[in-house]
Design an enzyme around this catalytic site. Sequence first.
Site, PDB file in Angstrom:
ATOM      1  N   ASP A 164      -4.888  -8.584  -3.382  1.00 55.67           N
ATOM      2  CA  ASP A 164      -5.174  -8.341  -1.970  1.00 55.67           C
ATOM      3  C   ASP A 164      -6.465  -9.013  -1.480  1.00 55.67           C
ATOM      4  OD1 ASP A 164      -5.373  -7.282   0.589  1.00 55.67           O
ATOM      5  OD2 ASP A 164      -5.016  -5.224   0.018  1.00 55.67           O
ATOM      6  N   HIS A 191       0.832  -1.218   0.000  1.00 59.04           N
ATOM      7  CA  HIS A 191       0.000   0.000   0.000  1.00 59.04           C
ATOM      8  C   HIS A 191       0.864   1.264   0.000  1.00 59.04           C
ATOM      9  CE1 HIS A 191      -3.228  -2.777   0.461  1.00 59.04           C
ATOM     10  NE2 HIS A 191      -2.898  -3.103   1.698  1.00 59.04           N
TER      11      HIS A 191
HETATM   12  C1  NGQ Z   1      -5.340  -7.681   6.237  1.00 60.65           C
HETATM   13  N1  NGQ Z   1      -5.965  -5.986   4.650  1.00 60.65           N
HETATM   14  O1  NGQ Z   1      -4.488  -8.021   7.047  1.00 60.65           O
HETATM   15  O2  NGQ Z   1      -6.024  -8.498   5.624  1.00 60.65           O
HETATM   16  C2  NGQ Z   1      -5.540  -6.188   6.000  1.00 60.65           C
HETATM   17  C3  NGQ Z   1      -6.574  -5.621   6.928  1.00 60.65           C
HETATM   18  C4  NGQ Z   1      -5.250  -4.815   8.918  1.00 60.65           C
HETATM   19  C5  NGQ Z   1      -5.700  -4.859   4.029  1.00 60.65           C
HETATM   20  N2  NGQ Z   1      -4.992  -3.982   4.647  1.00 60.65           N
HETATM   21  C6  NGQ Z   1      -6.245  -5.772   8.394  1.00 60.65           C
HETATM   22  N3  NGQ Z   1      -6.125  -4.600   2.824  1.00 60.65           N
HETATM   23  O3  NGQ Z   1      -4.539  -4.156   8.177  1.00 60.65           O
HETATM   24  O4  NGQ Z   1      -5.183  -4.706  10.150  1.00 60.65           O
HETATM   25 ZN    ZN Z   2      -3.097  -7.084   2.767  1.00 63.78          ZN
END
Ligand code: NGQ
Ligand code: ZN
Length: 471
Positions: free
Chosen positions: A338, A287
């Site tokens: 993702d 990101h």
């Molecule tokens: C994840 N996903 O770990 O799946 C993360 C969300 C977080 C994205 N950032 C959870 N798209 O970052 O705490």
């Molecule tokens: Zn992720």
Amino acid sequence: MSTTKASAPLQHYFAERALLPSGWASNVRLSVQQGRFTHVQPDSTLVESDTLLDGPVLPTIGNLHSHAFQRIMAGAAEVSLNPNDSFWSWRDLMYKVVQKLSPEDAQVIATQLYIDMLKAGYSQVAEFHYLHHAPGGQAYSQVEEMALQLMQAAQNSGIGLTLLPVLYSYAGFGGQTPSAGQARFINSADEYLALHQVSSEALSQLNKRDTNHQHKHQMGICFHSLRAVTQPQIDTVLSQLDSALPIHIHIAEQQKEVNDCKTWSGQRPVQWLNDNIGLDDRWCLVHATHLDQKEITAIANSQAVVGLCPTTEANLGDGIFPGVDFSAQNGRWGIGSDSHVSLSLVEELRTLEYSQRFRDQQRNRLHNAGQNHVGDHLFTQALAGGNQACGVELGLAPGHRADFMQLDPEHPFMAASAPQDLLNRWLFACNENLIKDVFVCGQQVIKDFHHPLEESSRRAFIQVIKKVMYD
Ligand code: NGQ
Ligand code: ZN
């Protein structure tokens, strides 16, 4: 073994138009042996026994960021539950889904996902894998149980896997106690190192069983985010593991993370990471949406890859990546799908370019001095960034893995366009899937838009969606 090598059959493909590292070329003879290109010869003459490819031939791409299990909830969170729905309320829903997944479910979801990725032109996937334990947080009797499911899914589908076991220990900066919703993710640094070791051994076995290519699957190192680990943990893990492996981390995706990091350390996340750990070309910063000018320069100079996930970043309301400024400093980036709200490379690249146009109120934002065709620039950057972050070498060149795709020769824009317009036509003017054939390590995995396991995989996936999401 030299004896098998000598006897491995040599195959030849003849591409009327192919995208080589030097650009578009005509009448390219691609010779493949033991899963790799041995020769890539432009301006050749067709030999009768060659397999003719009359549609545009392109390298396939490494998908640098995947949470396979999240595919099951794609499109099911587009419901307004309160006026302030955000990334964080989406995460609460995701944690609820996580509680319901068995290891078998995880394999079914990942198999279907990886088939769909192959159809979309991704032939390697970096799996950012943090769903380690049983519901409640108990380790499975084999701690690598969930990783084994992903390996099996990769093998079922034929995709190359870059397995990134994730260290996840805390809920927020400074070592905050994890929540109940995070129980399946949690390991200490020592537990992580043990998990990494056994996963790595299992992956080597998988590679050895692959008679066609012995290095298809790769390992990497992964920290969930600066929210989830401490500096001593990062230092310990990096000092213990192979110093050649890629290192992935989520960073600066949301403004809240930037603010919390400043409160904790006085620094922004990327600045903190660069000053306290150090960035180089092993790192993939997933990101990296919220950057100041100094951070943009630091990442670009370090040659780290930014892992852009444009459709997920749009879906979660993350913000717009400063792509124009980053590109101006030759920053490296690649593409991840993702949360898998889209399994289309076309949509990812188009969303990235359009995000820059929306912000700047201008056209043709991502290109460089040597390449003013936006589509060609986007595609070649995504290829190089995906390679670096996944630890593979994809691209139509001798010695590289023989991964490639053929676009539909019958589509009017593919049949009629001059080579320099092909990628722009595909990426900016086609919504139907044009990826007709896909080869991984010289073996055809998608033939005439189809994967041999797609019917059985689809049936199993339907059952898992019903059970997990609607029972
Ligand atoms: C994840 N996903 O770990 O799946 C993360 C969300 C977080 C994205 N950032 C959870 N798209 O970052 O705490
Ligand atoms: Zn992720």
